[in-house]
Design a protein around this motif. Sequence first.
Motif, mmCIF file in Angstrom:
data_model
loop_
_atom_site.group_PDB
_atom_site.id
_atom_site.type_symbol
_atom_site.label_atom_id
_atom_site.label_comp_id
_atom_site.label_asym_id
_atom_site.label_seq_id
_atom_site.Cartn_x
_atom_site.Cartn_y
_atom_site.Cartn_z
ATOM 1 N N SER A 1 0.821 -1.220 0.000
ATOM 2 C CA SER A 1 0.000 0.000 0.000
ATOM 3 C C SER A 1 0.851 1.264 0.000
ATOM 4 C CB SER A 1 -0.948 -0.001 1.200
ATOM 5 O OG SER A 1 -0.203 -0.013 2.389
ATOM 6 N N ARG A 2 2.059 1.193 0.543
ATOM 7 C CA ARG A 2 2.981 2.340 0.508
ATOM 8 C C ARG A 2 4.347 1.846 0.014
ATOM 9 N NH1 ARG A 2 1.289 5.917 0.090
ATOM 10 N NH2 ARG A 2 3.016 7.219 0.694
ATOM 11 N N ASP B 1 7.742 -2.527 5.414
ATOM 12 C CA ASP B 1 8.200 -3.891 5.642
ATOM 13 C C ASP B 1 7.334 -4.638 6.645
ATOM 14 O OD1 ASP B 1 9.089 -2.516 7.720
ATOM 15 O OD2 ASP B 1 11.197 -3.103 7.566
ATOM 16 N N LEU B 2 6.072 -4.628 6.355
ATOM 17 C CA LEU B 2 5.116 -5.421 7.117
ATOM 18 C C LEU B 2 5.401 -6.907 6.914
ATOM 19 C CD1 LEU B 2 2.365 -5.040 8.643
ATOM 20 C CD2 LEU B 2 1.281 -5.405 6.428
ATOM 21 N N ARG C 1 4.684 -8.596 -11.463
ATOM 22 C CA ARG C 1 3.887 -9.288 -10.454
ATOM 23 C C ARG C 1 4.841 -9.836 -9.406
ATOM 24 N NH1 ARG C 1 2.113 -15.069 -13.186
ATOM 25 N NH2 ARG C 1 0.759 -15.210 -11.396
ATOM 26 N N ARG C 2 4.319 -10.170 -8.261
ATOM 27 C CA ARG C 2 5.071 -10.792 -7.174
ATOM 28 C C ARG C 2 6.200 -9.915 -6.646
ATOM 29 N NH1 ARG C 2 5.465 -16.911 -9.842
ATOM 30 N NH2 ARG C 2 3.242 -17.344 -9.750
ATOM 31 N N MET C 3 6.074 -8.590 -6.787
ATOM 32 C CA MET C 3 7.059 -7.671 -6.192
ATOM 33 C C MET C 3 6.590 -7.325 -4.806
ATOM 34 S SD MET C 3 8.039 -4.862 -9.031
ATOM 35 C CE MET C 3 8.864 -3.640 -8.043
ATOM 36 N N TYR C 4 7.435 -7.537 -3.799
ATOM 37 C CA TYR C 4 6.904 -7.301 -2.453
ATOM 38 C C TYR C 4 7.043 -5.849 -2.020
ATOM 39 C CZ TYR C 4 11.140 -6.906 0.395
ATOM 40 O OH TYR C 4 12.293 -6.467 0.975
ATOM 41 N N THR C 5 7.911 -5.097 -2.707
ATOM 42 C CA THR C 5 7.987 -3.673 -2.372
ATOM 43 C C THR C 5 8.553 -2.904 -3.559
ATOM 44 O OG1 THR C 5 8.595 -2.101 -0.665
ATOM 45 C CG2 THR C 5 10.296 -3.681 -1.347
ATOM 46 N N TYR C 6 8.528 -1.575 -3.470
ATOM 47 C CA TYR C 6 8.959 -0.753 -4.599
ATOM 48 C C TYR C 6 9.399 0.592 -4.044
ATOM 49 C CZ TYR C 6 4.243 0.779 -3.672
ATOM 50 O OH TYR C 6 3.119 1.207 -3.021
ATOM 51 N N ALA C 7 10.147 1.323 -4.885
ATOM 52 C CA ALA C 7 10.679 2.606 -4.412
ATOM 53 C C ALA C 7 9.663 3.725 -4.634
ATOM 54 C CB ALA C 7 11.969 2.936 -5.162
ATOM 55 N N GLU C 8 9.767 4.718 -3.792
ATOM 56 C CA GLU C 8 8.927 5.917 -3.892
ATOM 57 C C GLU C 8 8.975 6.501 -5.305
ATOM 58 O OE1 GLU C 8 8.322 8.298 -0.603
ATOM 59 O OE2 GLU C 8 6.704 8.784 -2.011
ATOM 60 N N SER C 9 10.183 6.495 -5.909
ATOM 61 C CA SER C 9 10.388 7.168 -7.191
ATOM 62 C C SER C 9 9.621 6.531 -8.345
ATOM 63 C CB SER C 9 11.883 7.176 -7.529
ATOM 64 O OG SER C 9 12.338 5.835 -7.551
ATOM 65 N N THR C 10 9.099 5.327 -8.158
ATOM 66 C CA THR C 10 8.313 4.720 -9.234
ATOM 67 C C THR C 10 7.016 5.473 -9.458
ATOM 68 O OG1 THR C 10 7.259 3.292 -7.614
ATOM 69 C CG2 THR C 10 9.153 2.370 -8.778
ATOM 70 N N GLY C 11 6.531 6.157 -8.408
ATOM 71 C CA GLY C 11 5.266 6.875 -8.530
ATOM 72 C C GLY C 11 4.053 5.979 -8.424
ATOM 73 N N TRP C 12 4.229 4.734 -8.009
ATOM 74 C CA TRP C 12 3.063 3.840 -7.933
ATOM 75 C C TRP C 12 2.313 3.938 -6.609
ATOM 76 C CZ3 TRP C 12 6.857 -0.632 -9.406
ATOM 77 C CH2 TRP C 12 7.189 -0.512 -10.780
ATOM 78 N N GLY C 13 2.931 4.632 -5.662
ATOM 79 C CA GLY C 13 2.382 4.644 -4.302
ATOM 80 C C GLY C 13 0.914 5.018 -4.232
ATOM 81 N N ALA C 14 0.527 6.074 -4.970
ATOM 82 C CA ALA C 14 -0.857 6.540 -4.874
ATOM 83 C C ALA C 14 -1.819 5.494 -5.437
ATOM 84 C CB ALA C 14 -1.007 7.864 -5.632
ATOM 85 N N TRP C 15 -1.467 4.931 -6.592
ATOM 86 C CA TRP C 15 -2.330 3.900 -7.192
ATOM 87 C C TRP C 15 -2.523 2.727 -6.237
ATOM 88 C CZ3 TRP C 15 -5.130 5.106 -11.088
ATOM 89 C CH2 TRP C 15 -4.644 5.856 -12.173
ATOM 90 N N LEU C 16 -1.387 2.246 -5.691
ATOM 91 C CA LEU C 16 -1.463 1.038 -4.877
ATOM 92 C C LEU C 16 -2.100 1.311 -3.520
ATOM 93 C CD1 LEU C 16 1.898 -0.609 -5.920
ATOM 94 C CD2 LEU C 16 -0.399 -1.317 -6.542
ATOM 95 N N GLY C 17 -1.952 2.545 -3.044
ATOM 96 C CA GLY C 17 -2.642 2.913 -1.809
ATOM 97 C C GLY C 17 -4.146 2.871 -2.024
ATOM 98 N N PHE C 18 -4.580 3.434 -3.134
ATOM 99 C CA PHE C 18 -6.005 3.430 -3.489
ATOM 100 C C PHE C 18 -6.499 1.994 -3.608
ATOM 101 C CE2 PHE C 18 -9.383 3.563 -6.723
ATOM 102 C CZ PHE C 18 -10.239 4.508 -6.148
#
Length: 648
Positions: A81-82, A86-87, A475-492
Amino acid sequence: MSLDEFFVTGDPLILASQIAIGLTMVGLIALITYLKRWKWLWNEWFTTVDHKKIGIMYILAGVLMFFRGGVDGLLMKAQTSRPGLDLLDAQHYDEIFTTHGVIMILFMAMPLLIGIMNVVIPLQIGARDVAFPKLNAFSFWIFFAGAMLFNLSFVIGGSPDAGWTSYFPLAGKEFTPGVGNNYYAISLQIAGIGTLATGINFVVTIIKMRAPGMSWMKLPIFVWTTFITSIIIVAAFPILTIALLYMTLDRLFGTHFFTVAAGGDPMLWLNLFWLWGHPEVYIVVLPAFGMFSEVIATFARKNLYGYKSMVYAVAGIAFLSMLVWVHHFYTMGNSAAVNSIFSLTTMMIAIPTGVKIFNWLFTLRKGRIEFSTSMLWALAFIPCFTIGGVTGVMLAMAAADYQYHNTMFLVAHFHYVLIPGVVFAVFAGLYYWWPKMFGFKLNEKIGKWHFWLFVIGFNMTFMPMFFVGLDGMSRRMYTYAESTGWGAWLGFSAVGSLVMAAGFAALCYNIYWSFRYASRNVGNDPWNARSLEWATASPAPHYNFAVVPEVENLDDFWYKKKKGTLGLKKSDLKPVHMPSNSWTPIVLAGAFGLVGFFLVFEWIPLAIIAAVGIVVGLVANTFDYDDGYHIPVDELEEEEREWRGDLQ
Ligand code: HEM
Ligand SMILES: [Cu+2]
């Protein structure tokens, strides 16, 4: 092996689950003992051979597994989601998407659909039970043994972590030495035996047990889809059996079917897996098509548009489903010609599927539509499933697939197929057939909450995954960097999954509420429906029909209702022959579960000893000469009077 190799330790999330599982077990056992319900459970449920009760147990197991798989889904959504959370660590994420995938397809979708088939099919063809009632009980229990064995993995020994597809070499001993993947191979094998037996049972049932006069073109469409599904099961499951057997031999006994080193070939696994795996997704989606067709015809108050073309479309899809498996590995070095052929066969599936979509729309056209909860699920299915289908055609193009295979786009695509195509269908079917199972309706108002929360949550969750997928998130990525810009999409998207969970909670509340408060006065035909299952009481009596109906038309019940010729003549009643309960299915399945457990831990001598139990059980079963009992006429008469009033 030391104790802490046996129990999974060191993860607070899992420790909490272990405690929760332990407490729940103790609580359940105490509760049943306190209520003195053991004998009742054994006699009425554990040893039953009644297709309706077996169906209900399948449904219960499926709902439980939906909860388990759903929690896994929520955990993954929470983790992504963010950026940089590291949940869950990478290993734990791997385990969770693996168990989620396996549980959702094999232990949630399959039992829910097979459960509904079990309840409905014999009733729809005017039969008293399936062809082999005892085998049917065995199918359930062995499926259940496999499911429980699989579920044990995360607290005992460790979960599988190579994905639900478990590709070699990753899934082999070399890269995954623990017992997790043994669980995968062995519990799927055990549950698979049950599914194969169910497939055979339904093929025979539908060929042999149809009411007099019910010719092939008078079969309700759900019976057709079940029949064709069962044929795919009989064709495809043996492939899985062999693939899993090779996997087990590779992992337990050091053979090299799938390891390059000694002349084996990982591509053999891919071919076998998807030769089963692709038909498998049609195994779960075709019965759903049948259920939607019944629901749409009933609540549009019209007969199904293009009945025959529906049948041919389903048969065509089933046939094509066997010819497309290579689209799962376009990028693994096939020649351009091979990729092109599989691209074409895959896209051809869109044609019969399109026929079906148009038939549903034409059935709706000028219908007097009643927006009951089950109809809402069917209506929402059409656009959502179409999104899944169209993105499927995008993936089918081999050249384009090089760009987005194994991205979130794919994950979004198959959830858009499987959730509307299976989960919405099961919900529609549950609301529709609930009165036939329990004698009361689920609450419509809570049902609408369930519907809106789930459908909105579903779209919120998976729509953003198309976009991050096209933007390159694998697929199957457990985390990603802020700079990808995906945070908002995945948070939603994560918020959406909570909305969906709230929808599921509404369903659970609905079941609770309706058991306690719903009116028990719904009559035998609460929806003014068309097919035979509604010709008998709700809930259906254990003998289904006092007198086996004679069929003259497609939608025979509808015509007889209009003509007013549904009454029952007292003089037609004859004693009804019924099969007796049996303890062998549950005991045999228990023995299979035990053998499986020992094999997982590679304790071969113990496994052999437990396997003797299977043999003894089978032999004991051949000496079972009980051929059932008869229900006398006056008992039938009394039960029929209860809901019909006076007999003619
Ligand atoms: C209930 C809501 C659901 C949520 C929130 C959810 C979420 C997810 C997520 C986040 C992934 C992993 C994506 C990745 O990192 O690769 C995933 C994978 C998967 N899901 Fe679901 N899902 C849901 C329902 C379902 C249903 C109903 C099915 C099937 C009937 C299903 C089948 C799968 C499969 C087969 C995978 C692939 C697992 C693998 O990569 O090995 N899911 N899901
Ligand atoms: Cu496929």
